[in-house]
Design an enzyme around this catalytic site. Structure first.
Site, PDB file in Angstrom:
ATOM      1  N   GLN A  21       7.275   4.964  11.445  1.00  0.00           N
ATOM      2  CA  GLN A  21       7.855   5.062  10.103  1.00  0.00           C
ATOM      3  C   GLN A  21       7.422   6.322   9.353  1.00  0.00           C
ATOM      4  OE1 GLN A  21       5.825   1.241   9.042  1.00  0.00           O
ATOM      5  NE2 GLN A  21       5.655   2.124   7.013  1.00  0.00           N
TER       6      GLN A  21
ATOM      7  N   GLY B  98      -3.740  -5.194  -4.564  1.00  0.00           N
ATOM      8  CA  GLY B  98      -2.350  -5.613  -4.370  1.00  0.00           C
ATOM      9  C   GLY B  98      -2.182  -6.343  -3.038  1.00  0.00           C
ATOM     10  N   HIS B  99      -2.775  -5.789  -1.974  1.00  0.00           N
ATOM     11  CA  HIS B  99      -2.696  -6.470  -0.671  1.00  0.00           C
ATOM     12  C   HIS B  99      -3.402  -7.823  -0.739  1.00  0.00           C
ATOM     13  CE1 HIS B  99      -2.534  -2.154   0.823  1.00  0.00           C
ATOM     14  NE2 HIS B  99      -1.486  -2.677   1.417  1.00  0.00           N
TER      15      HIS B  99
ATOM     16  N   GLN C  23      12.218  -1.641   0.908  1.00  0.00           N
ATOM     17  CA  GLN C  23      11.694  -2.174   2.181  1.00  0.00           C
ATOM     18  C   GLN C  23      11.849  -3.690   2.228  1.00  0.00           C
ATOM     19  OE1 GLN C  23       7.861  -0.938   4.187  1.00  0.00           O
ATOM     20  NE2 GLN C  23       7.072  -2.732   3.136  1.00  0.00           N
TER      21      GLN C  23
ATOM     22  N   ARG D  92      -1.889   5.111  -1.378  1.00  0.00           N
ATOM     23  CA  ARG D  92      -1.787   6.559  -1.550  1.00  0.00           C
ATOM     24  C   ARG D  92      -2.351   7.030  -2.896  1.00  0.00           C
ATOM     25  NH1 ARG D  92       3.002   5.806   1.976  1.00  0.00           N
ATOM     26  NH2 ARG D  92       2.538   6.982   3.865  1.00  0.00           N
TER      27      ARG D  92
HETATM   28  O1  PAF Z   1       4.454  -1.715   3.590  1.00  0.00           O
HETATM   29  C1  PAF Z   1       3.748  -1.416   4.568  1.00  0.00           C
HETATM   30  O2  PAF Z   1       2.507  -1.319   4.497  1.00  0.00           O
HETATM   31  C2  PAF Z   1       4.416  -1.103   5.895  1.00  0.00           C
HETATM   32  O3  PAF Z   1       5.630  -0.465   5.717  1.00  0.00           O
HETATM   33  C3  PAF Z   1       4.562  -2.335   6.798  1.00  0.00           C
HETATM   34  C4  PAF Z   1       5.507  -3.368   6.175  1.00  0.00           C
HETATM   35  C5  PAF Z   1       3.204  -2.955   7.065  1.00  0.00           C
HETATM   36  C6  PAF Z   1       5.167  -1.915   8.146  1.00  0.00           C
HETATM   37  O4  PAF Z   1       4.362  -0.973   8.795  1.00  0.00           O
END
Ligand code: PAF
Length: 274
Positions: free
Chosen positions: A57, A32-33, A150, A184
């Protein structure tokens, strides 16, 4: 591919570029990344990935300490995906003094859904994203739609602060049983993994029912929560919302159904636009 760990080295590496396209991540990368990196590539003159596990966070009970740090494997995958530059700062580099200035997102966007279950999460995300966009001089930044709220909160922040960056959403990548790819997912044991596609199946069921004319969203949400419980999940929420601001839908709004649920000790989120 260039890998830098400090702000001066990042500034130096960016000297000759005018339009960095940036993919912020916390590492432990999956397909996905990498799809976000490939999406970013034609959108700038240099493709930058950031890798930083952002303490701000995570809640006190969250997995900050155990969050997988896999920098070498991440960099190998990023290079293969065509990334040009990786910024992977230490905490000392990125937060050299306590980060007492914070971005406080408006409650209307963040006291619902994820925000209701993860107090402080969006303030932590906005604060780190503002810093990351600033130090990478991002002109485009790509975020996955799997973290739907987000993405929406970041879009609103960028608009209100007039940040000179285009925010682009990347489609969620899924395994063959529908499970949304997530760092995760690696926490799931074999039997949990075998059940994990059910979350997406419930979202599809709701989208299908609404398309077929059902309008009692609360009943559909309650049925899906109950079905998940019966199958061994502990759902936090299943919610049909309007796409633009995640508030309760009016007729004719474009909709999204979002869910968060735990399987064992792993909390998964997913969503489906329709
Ligand atoms: O989605 C994420 O991996 C994180 O929330 C991000 C946007 C890199 C901020 O730490």
């Amino acid at each position: 591919m260039h890998i830098v760990h400090t702000l001066p080295a990042l500034a130096e590496a960016l000297t000759h570029y005018r339009h960095p396209a940036v993919v912020p991540t916390m590492g432990n990368l999956h397909d996905g990344h990498l799809a976000l990196v490939r999406q970013a590539k034609p959108l700038g003159d240099v493709t930058v990935a950031t890798i930083f596990v952002n303490r701000l966070q995570f809640g006190p009970q969250d997995d900050f300490d155990t969050y997988p740090r896999t920098l070498a494997a991440d960099c190998a995958q990023l290079e293969a995906a065509g990334c040009d530059l990786v910024f992977a700062p230490t905490e000392q580099e990125f937060y050299p003094e306590p980060q007492t200035f914070r971005v406080t997102p408006p409650e209307a966007l963040t006291d619902v859904l994820e925000g209701a279950f993860r107090p402080g999460f969006f303030a932590g995300v906005c604060t780190v994203v503002l810093k990351l966009l600033s130090c990478t001089r991002a002109r485009t930044a790509v975020f996955g739609k799997k973290d739907y709220q987000q993405l929406m909160v970041i879009r609103h922040m960028v608009r209100q602060f007039n940040l000179p960056v285009d925010i682009v959403g990347g489609d969620t990548c899924r395994a063959s049983d529908g499970l949304a790819l997530s760092s995760r997912n690696g926490y799931l044991n074999e039997s949990e993994r075998a059940k994990a596609g059910e979350l997406h199946a419930q979202l599809q069921g709701i989208a299908h029912a609404v398309r077929a004319g059902h309008t009692d969203f609360a009943a559909l949400e309650a049925q899906a929560m109950q079905a998940l419980r019966t199958k061994g999940w502990q759902p936090d929420y299943v919610a049909v919302r309007r796409q633009s601001d995640l508030q309760l839908p009016q007729t004719a709004d474009a909709l999204v159904v979002l869910a968060a649920a735990r399987l064992g000790s792993t909390r998964l989120i997913d969503n489906l636009e329709f």
